[in-house]
Motif scaffolding. Structure first.
Motif, PDB file in Angstrom:
ATOM      1  N   UNK A  24      56.254  89.792  62.942  1.00 38.15           N
ATOM      2  CA  UNK A  24      56.575  90.729  61.875  1.00 38.15           C
ATOM      3  C   UNK A  24      55.401  91.558  61.401  1.00 38.15           C
ATOM      4  N   UNK A  25      54.192  90.992  61.418  1.00 38.94           N
ATOM      5  CA  UNK A  25      53.022  91.687  60.886  1.00 38.94           C
ATOM      6  C   UNK A  25      52.138  92.293  61.977  1.00 38.94           C
ATOM      7  N   UNK A  26      52.641  92.352  63.188  1.00 35.66           N
ATOM      8  CA  UNK A  26      51.832  92.877  64.293  1.00 35.66           C
ATOM      9  C   UNK A  26      51.683  94.395  64.184  1.00 35.66           C
TER      10      UNK A  26
ATOM     11  N   UNK B 118      51.890  97.220  66.028  1.00 37.64           N
ATOM     12  CA  UNK B 118      52.447  97.518  67.336  1.00 37.64           C
ATOM     13  C   UNK B 118      51.745  98.695  68.012  1.00 37.64           C
ATOM     14  N   UNK B 119      51.335  99.697  67.239  1.00 39.12           N
ATOM     15  CA  UNK B 119      50.647 100.847  67.834  1.00 39.12           C
ATOM     16  C   UNK B 119      49.351 100.402  68.507  1.00 39.12           C
ATOM     17  N   UNK B 120      48.609  99.552  67.826  1.00 34.37           N
ATOM     18  CA  UNK B 120      47.339  99.064  68.364  1.00 34.37           C
ATOM     19  C   UNK B 120      47.573  98.185  69.591  1.00 34.37           C
ATOM     20  N   UNK B 121      48.534  97.270  69.477  1.00 31.75           N
ATOM     21  CA  UNK B 121      48.798  96.328  70.562  1.00 31.75           C
ATOM     22  C   UNK B 121      49.312  97.044  71.806  1.00 31.75           C
ATOM     23  N   UNK B 122      50.315  97.909  71.619  1.00 31.99           N
ATOM     24  CA  UNK B 122      50.915  98.598  72.769  1.00 31.99           C
ATOM     25  C   UNK B 122      49.921  99.515  73.459  1.00 31.99           C
ATOM     26  N   UNK B 123      49.052 100.145  72.667  1.00 30.37           N
ATOM     27  CA  UNK B 123      48.042 101.029  73.243  1.00 30.37           C
ATOM     28  C   UNK B 123      47.042 100.253  74.094  1.00 30.37           C
ATOM     29  N   UNK B 124      46.667  99.071  73.620  1.00 29.25           N
ATOM     30  CA  UNK B 124      45.641  98.294  74.320  1.00 29.25           C
ATOM     31  C   UNK B 124      46.150  97.697  75.624  1.00 29.25           C
ATOM     32  N   UNK B 125      47.385  97.208  75.629  1.00 30.15           N
ATOM     33  CA  UNK B 125      47.905  96.532  76.826  1.00 30.15           C
ATOM     34  C   UNK B 125      48.780  97.444  77.674  1.00 30.15           C
ATOM     35  N   UNK B 126      49.073  98.652  77.164  1.00 28.30           N
ATOM     36  CA  UNK B 126      49.892  99.622  77.899  1.00 28.30           C
ATOM     37  C   UNK B 126      51.282  99.062  78.220  1.00 28.30           C
TER      38      UNK B 126
ATOM     39  N   UNK C 102      55.358  98.448  76.226  1.00 32.10           N
ATOM     40  CA  UNK C 102      56.174  98.842  75.092  1.00 32.10           C
ATOM     41  C   UNK C 102      56.421  97.646  74.177  1.00 32.10           C
ATOM     42  N   UNK C 103      56.848  97.932  72.958  1.00 31.40           N
ATOM     43  CA  UNK C 103      57.168  96.871  72.007  1.00 31.40           C
ATOM     44  C   UNK C 103      58.281  95.968  72.551  1.00 31.40           C
ATOM     45  N   UNK C 104      59.267  96.563  73.188  1.00 33.14           N
ATOM     46  CA  UNK C 104      60.371  95.788  73.760  1.00 33.14           C
ATOM     47  C   UNK C 104      59.874  94.846  74.846  1.00 33.14           C
ATOM     48  N   UNK C 105      58.982  95.322  75.710  1.00 35.25           N
ATOM     49  CA  UNK C 105      58.455  94.479  76.792  1.00 35.25           C
ATOM     50  C   UNK C 105      57.667  93.300  76.238  1.00 35.25           C
ATOM     51  N   UNK C 106      56.894  93.527  75.184  1.00 38.36           N
ATOM     52  CA  UNK C 106      56.085  92.453  74.596  1.00 38.36           C
ATOM     53  C   UNK C 106      56.978  91.450  73.875  1.00 38.36           C
ATOM     54  N   UNK C 107      57.956  91.945  73.106  1.00 44.31           N
ATOM     55  CA  UNK C 107      58.856  91.046  72.377  1.00 44.31           C
ATOM     56  C   UNK C 107      59.667  90.177  73.335  1.00 44.31           C
ATOM     57  N   UNK C 108      59.989  90.703  74.527  1.00 49.47           N
ATOM     58  CA  UNK C 108      60.764  89.940  75.509  1.00 49.47           C
ATOM     59  C   UNK C 108      59.979  88.766  76.077  1.00 49.47           C
ATOM     60  N   UNK C 109      58.675  88.727  75.861  1.00 46.56           N
ATOM     61  CA  UNK C 109      57.843  87.637  76.365  1.00 46.56           C
ATOM     62  C   UNK C 109      57.708  86.503  75.357  1.00 46.56           C
ATOM     63  N   UNK C 110      58.338  86.629  74.201  1.00 47.15           N
ATOM     64  CA  UNK C 110      58.245  85.588  73.173  1.00 47.15           C
ATOM     65  C   UNK C 110      59.430  84.629  73.269  1.00 47.15           C
TER      66      UNK C 110
END
Length: 333
Positions: free
Chosen positions: A77-79, A81-89, A91-99
């Motif tokens: 909830x507190x991530x 997302x702009x910083x995270x998605x930019x660094x790992x290249x 999307x938010x959906x792709x990262x959330x699907x790994x949780x």
């Protein structure tokens, strides 16, 4: 660090405007792609090794905070997302699907917080790899390569019968979770509580790192869903102490225990002479007058269920168990 993971760049467009705009960090120099169904913490760890830094340092750079890498969807909830998605290249959906999903509202703990099993083949091919489905109680084989998953504390030799019953229990559990069947999940939870109280194993947990304990727990789920009263009657037969303990622990299920008690009396009629042959009148067992459960009768009942199947007619199961017990005990029909 060797990667040059620097702090976020701060730009001051104009002293008159007196505003600060934080620019997201640039992409990581090395970004190995996530494997299919890889857990977020596993991928973060591999990213850190590829960029020659610790997972804690990388989490700080990505805006995930310090300490344990986030794994559950409800922790994001507190991530930033702009910083995270930019660094790992990604999307938010792709990262959330790994949780992992949120399991707070489920009665049965079917999702492990730790790596209690792994796939030897996949882990050897990709060091540090951990897949999401390895954390689920019903996962017995790797969905990537089809190899059997290895427990943290393997049991050694395990019978095919126990493996088959555990696999059926795993399927029942997975179906109940997929359908959000809260009634069946509560029933499974009650079954596991009963198994724990009977000291069948140290931990009646479907996510135990001990392979044998986990297989027994999954088998209990199968029995509890298919033939719950018969399974309880077989285990509790002649064990009044356990019955009293269960009554105290679950006072709201008095009628169920009465049905189990009636079934145990019926089992005694179908398997006559058990107590007289194994414990003559007046003989004490382990310093008390209470006889222990008959191992031979229990084995006969288990063999009958194994031969005829858990869905067989109760009369047929009892008759087959009677025949097996008499043959093993040398009693003529």
């Amino acid at each position: 660090m060797a990667t040059g993971l620097d702090e976020a760049r701060v730009e001051h467009p104009s002293p008159a405007r007196r505003c600060i705009r934080v620019t997201p960090p640039g992409p990581l120099p090395f970004r190995p792609p996530p494997a299919r169904d890889e857990l977020l913490s596993s991928w973060i760890g591999r990213l850190a090794r590829a960029n020659h830094c610790s997972a804690e340092e990388l989490c700080g750079y990505l805006g995930l905070g310090q300490g344990r890498v986030l794994e559950r969807i409800n922790n994001l909830g507190q991530v930033d997302w702009a910083r995270l998605c930019s660094a790992v290249q990604r999307t938010q959906h792709e990262i959330a699907a790994m949780t992992l999903p949120d399991t707070v509202h489920h009665a049965v703990r079917y999702l492990s917080r730790h790596d209690f099993q792994h796939c030897p083949g996949c882990a050897e091919q990709t060091p540090g790899l951990a897949l999401r489905h390895w954390r689920f109680a019903w996962s017995l084989t790797c969905e990537t390569c089809g190899q059997s998953l290895a427990a943290k504390y393997p049991a050694g030799a395990v019978s095919d019968r126990l493996l088959a019953r555990a696999a059926r229990g795993a399927q029942v559990l997975e179906t109940a979770v997929a359908n959000n069947d809260l009634r069946r999940l509560r029933r499974m939870d009650l079954t596991l509580h009963v198994v724990s109280m009977l000291d069948v194993c140290r931990s009646a947990s479907v996510i135990s790192a001990n392979e044998r304990e986990r297989l027994i727990a999954l088998t209990a789920v199968d029995v509890g869903m298919t033939r719950p009263l018969l399974g309880a009657a077989i285990i509790l037969r002649g064990n009044e102490r356990a019955v009293r303990g269960l009554r105290r622990a679950f006072p709201q299920h008095g009628r169920v225990f009465e049905r189990i008690r009636a079934l145990t009396h019926y089992l005694d009629q179908r398997l006559p002479g058990r107590w007289e042959t194994e414990h003559p009148t007046g003989q004490k067992t382990n310093g008390t007058s209470r006889p222990s459960a008959s191992e031979s009768a229990l084995q006969a009942a288990r063999q009958a269920i194994s031969e005829l199947g858990s869905e067989a007619d109760r009369q047929a199961l009892l008759a087959r168990a009677d025949a097996i017990w008499k043959r093993s005990s040398g009693i003529e029909h």
